[in-house]
Design a protein around this motif. Structure first.
Motif, PDB file in Angstrom:
ATOM      1  N   ALA A   1     -26.233  27.878  79.018  1.00  0.00           N
ATOM      2  CA  ALA A   1     -27.160  26.930  79.027  1.00  0.00           C
ATOM      3  C   ALA A   1     -28.597  27.365  78.560  1.00  0.00           C
ATOM      4  N   GLY A   2     -28.588  28.766  78.673  1.00  0.00           N
ATOM      5  CA  GLY A   2     -30.161  29.352  78.111  1.00  0.00           C
ATOM      6  C   GLY A   2     -29.957  29.897  77.027  1.00  0.00           C
ATOM      7  N   THR A   3     -28.808  29.640  75.959  1.00  0.00           N
ATOM      8  CA  THR A   3     -28.905  29.803  74.532  1.00  0.00           C
ATOM      9  C   THR A   3     -28.109  29.031  73.975  1.00  0.00           C
ATOM     10  N   ALA A   4     -27.912  28.965  72.618  1.00  0.00           N
ATOM     11  CA  ALA A   4     -27.069  28.015  71.790  1.00  0.00           C
ATOM     12  C   ALA A   4     -26.278  28.619  70.904  1.00  0.00           C
ATOM     13  N   LEU A   5     -25.501  29.874  71.673  1.00  0.00           N
ATOM     14  CA  LEU A   5     -24.651  30.724  71.038  1.00  0.00           C
ATOM     15  C   LEU A   5     -23.083  29.883  70.714  1.00  0.00           C
ATOM     16  N   ILE A   6     -22.767  29.333  71.688  1.00  0.00           N
ATOM     17  CA  ILE A   6     -21.692  28.545  71.519  1.00  0.00           C
ATOM     18  C   ILE A   6     -21.755  27.376  70.577  1.00  0.00           C
ATOM     19  N   GLN A   7     -22.817  26.659  70.463  1.00  0.00           N
ATOM     20  CA  GLN A   7     -23.209  25.657  69.610  1.00  0.00           C
ATOM     21  C   GLN A   7     -23.037  26.333  68.090  1.00  0.00           C
TER      22      GLN A   7
ATOM     23  N   HIS B   1     -33.125  40.163  69.203  1.00  0.00           N
ATOM     24  CA  HIS B   1     -31.857  39.153  69.125  1.00  0.00           C
ATOM     25  C   HIS B   1     -32.361  37.702  69.069  1.00  0.00           C
ATOM     26  N   ASN B   2     -31.401  36.783  68.877  1.00  0.00           N
ATOM     27  CA  ASN B   2     -31.790  35.431  68.532  1.00  0.00           C
ATOM     28  C   ASN B   2     -30.507  34.657  69.391  1.00  0.00           C
ATOM     29  N   LYS B   3     -31.026  33.949  70.485  1.00  0.00           N
ATOM     30  CA  LYS B   3     -30.456  33.163  71.606  1.00  0.00           C
ATOM     31  C   LYS B   3     -29.655  31.974  70.828  1.00  0.00           C
ATOM     32  N   ALA B   4     -29.979  31.586  69.345  1.00  0.00           N
ATOM     33  CA  ALA B   4     -29.478  30.794  68.616  1.00  0.00           C
ATOM     34  C   ALA B   4     -28.525  31.148  67.515  1.00  0.00           C
ATOM     35  N   GLY B   5     -28.299  32.399  67.491  1.00  0.00           N
ATOM     36  CA  GLY B   5     -27.581  33.092  66.269  1.00  0.00           C
ATOM     37  C   GLY B   5     -26.018  33.086  66.726  1.00  0.00           C
ATOM     38  N   LEU B   6     -25.430  33.717  65.447  1.00  0.00           N
ATOM     39  CA  LEU B   6     -23.989  33.502  65.432  1.00  0.00           C
ATOM     40  C   LEU B   6     -23.605  34.764  66.355  1.00  0.00           C
ATOM     41  N   PRO B   7     -22.726  34.941  67.582  1.00  0.00           N
ATOM     42  CA  PRO B   7     -22.241  35.900  68.161  1.00  0.00           C
ATOM     43  C   PRO B   7     -21.619  37.037  67.465  1.00  0.00           C
ATOM     44  N   VAL B   8     -21.733  38.398  67.826  1.00  0.00           N
ATOM     45  CA  VAL B   8     -21.092  39.128  67.144  1.00  0.00           C
ATOM     46  C   VAL B   8     -19.483  39.232  66.700  1.00  0.00           C
ATOM     47  N   ALA B   9     -18.900  38.763  67.774  1.00  0.00           N
ATOM     48  CA  ALA B   9     -17.141  38.381  67.469  1.00  0.00           C
ATOM     49  C   ALA B   9     -17.190  37.492  66.591  1.00  0.00           C
ATOM     50  N   ALA B  10     -17.911  36.424  66.646  1.00  0.00           N
ATOM     51  CA  ALA B  10     -17.763  35.705  65.467  1.00  0.00           C
ATOM     52  C   ALA B  10     -17.941  35.887  64.270  1.00  0.00           C
ATOM     53  N   VAL B  11     -19.277  36.720  64.161  1.00  0.00           N
ATOM     54  CA  VAL B  11     -19.583  37.514  62.809  1.00  0.00           C
ATOM     55  C   VAL B  11     -18.435  37.992  62.135  1.00  0.00           C
ATOM     56  N   PHE B  12     -17.889  39.090  63.159  1.00  0.00           N
ATOM     57  CA  PHE B  12     -17.081  40.037  62.697  1.00  0.00           C
ATOM     58  C   PHE B  12     -15.427  39.047  62.183  1.00  0.00           C
TER      59      PHE B  12
END
Length: 357
Positions: free
Chosen positions: A55-61, A184-195
């Motif tokens: 909830a504290g990030t928008a990573l999944i979104q 870091h950026n709480k609304a960015g694309l996570p590392v695993a998904a970038v890779f």
């Protein structure tokens, strides 16, 4: 050597992963639960932690919007392994959890060592020690990924994760190492998904373009190599900085401090410096730089990865609860070959994992 074949759509690949490694996934999550919240913390405590993290990030979104096929793969893993989706989703935010927890002990200060140089005779080598929290030991797997619309890939992973480092049958590999002191950026694309998003591209050049085009959740270095060269990108909330240019760099070595990026988070850097992690990273980089040759063999690369004096190959200690989770050496020439060691490379067995086609 545990190799899991994951074919088809994202949901189908995830279900194959989760079903094949159900016991490993559930055991890995139990160890992660204890490592994150301490011994004796119940299911409600983990549920609350995960809810707050997500909830504290928008990573999944961001995964959903940028690489929805990978979001489906994560959903499939949860279904196949019979675990709650939110738990497996949070587990896949490994690098993001590191900055989320950095100021809340016990925190993790991971490390990795990456090298790339010309291979003797032809082509190029890309190699890495993947150093992770010790609780992850025992969950090592190789994913043989066959998407419906992308080249086959071989990926080192932990059961339940969509991937850590890997190589594409299109002839390029990607290795990564954390730069936890970058913003870091709480609304960015996570590392695993970038890779994984980059690895699904058709060439090294397209993989580099993908890495440079997305907003980044975490400070991370990406080394993208094929038979003709290597590109190093230090990525953070501000974007990417080139640490090695494909046309100019004969070799690349990288550990866990930035060589070119200036997007520093002062508080994070202070924590890492106070614990000696930046100094340790510099020692490892100096060791790799000093032992790389303009052209090397696979065995010579393995020898560097097996060093315990610096150490490149890491054992868990009381003051540093991390260890070398696994190692890879990718041989990139007219044919692409991948060797994996699941565990410490100085004592573990190396195996070549073959393509299905």
């Amino acid at each position: 050597m545990i190799v899991i074949d994951c074919r088809g759509t994202g949901r189908e690949r995830g279900r194959a992963h989760g079903e094949s490694a159900r016991d490993l996934v559930q055991a890995a999550l139990a160890r992660w639960h204890e490592a994150t919240l301490g011994e004796g913390a119940g299911a409600a405590a983990l549920k609350g932690y995960v809810a707050g993290f997500l909830a504290g990030t928008a990573l999944i979104q961001r995964i959903e919007s940028e690489v929805p096929d990978l979001m489906e793969e994560i959903r499939g893993i949860a279904e196949g392994a019979d675990v709650p989706f939110d738990i497996i989703a949070a587990y896949n935010l490994m690098d993001e959890q590191w900055w989320y927890d950095l100021e809340n002990p016990p925190h993790v200060e991971p490390g990795c060592s990456v090298l790339s140089t010309a291979q003797r005779n032809e082509g190029r080598l890309l190699a890495q020690n993947m150093d992770l929290p010790s609780f992850m030991d025992g969950s090592q797997v190789v994913l043989r990924i066959r998407p419906a619309d992308a080249p086959e890939a071989l990926v080192l992973s932990s059961a339940g994760l969509i991937g850590l480092t890997g190589v594409s049958h299109a002839g390029f590999g990607i290795c990564v190492n954390t730069l936890l002191m970058l913003n870091h950026n709480k609304a960015g694309l996570p590392v695993a998904a970038v890779f994984r998003g980059a690895l699904a591209q058709a060439s090294a050049e397209e993989a580099v373009r993908f890495v440079r085009s997305v907003p980044h959740a975490s400070g991370q270095h990406y080394a993208v190599a094929d038979k003709d060269g290597v590109t190093g990108l230090e990525c953070s909330a501000r974007g990417s900085a080139v640490s090695a240019a494909r046309g100019a760099a004969a070799a690349l070595a990288h550990t866990n401090h930035p060589l070119t990026s200036t997007d520093i988070a002062p508080a994070s850097l202070a924590i890492l410096e106070a614990h000696g992690r930046v100094a340790e990273s510099r020692r490892r980089l100096g060791f790799v730089d000093g032992r790389m040759a303009p052209a090397m063999s696979v065995e010579e690369a393995k020898h560097i990865l097996s060093d315990r004096t610096t150490p490149i190959c890491i054992l868990p200690m009381q003051e540093r609860p991390g260890s070398t989770f696994g190692s890879v050496v990718f041989s990139l020439s007219e044919t692409t070959k991948a060797q994996f060691c699941l565990g410490a490379p100085d004592t573990g067995a190396w195996h070549e994992v073959h393509w299905t086609a």
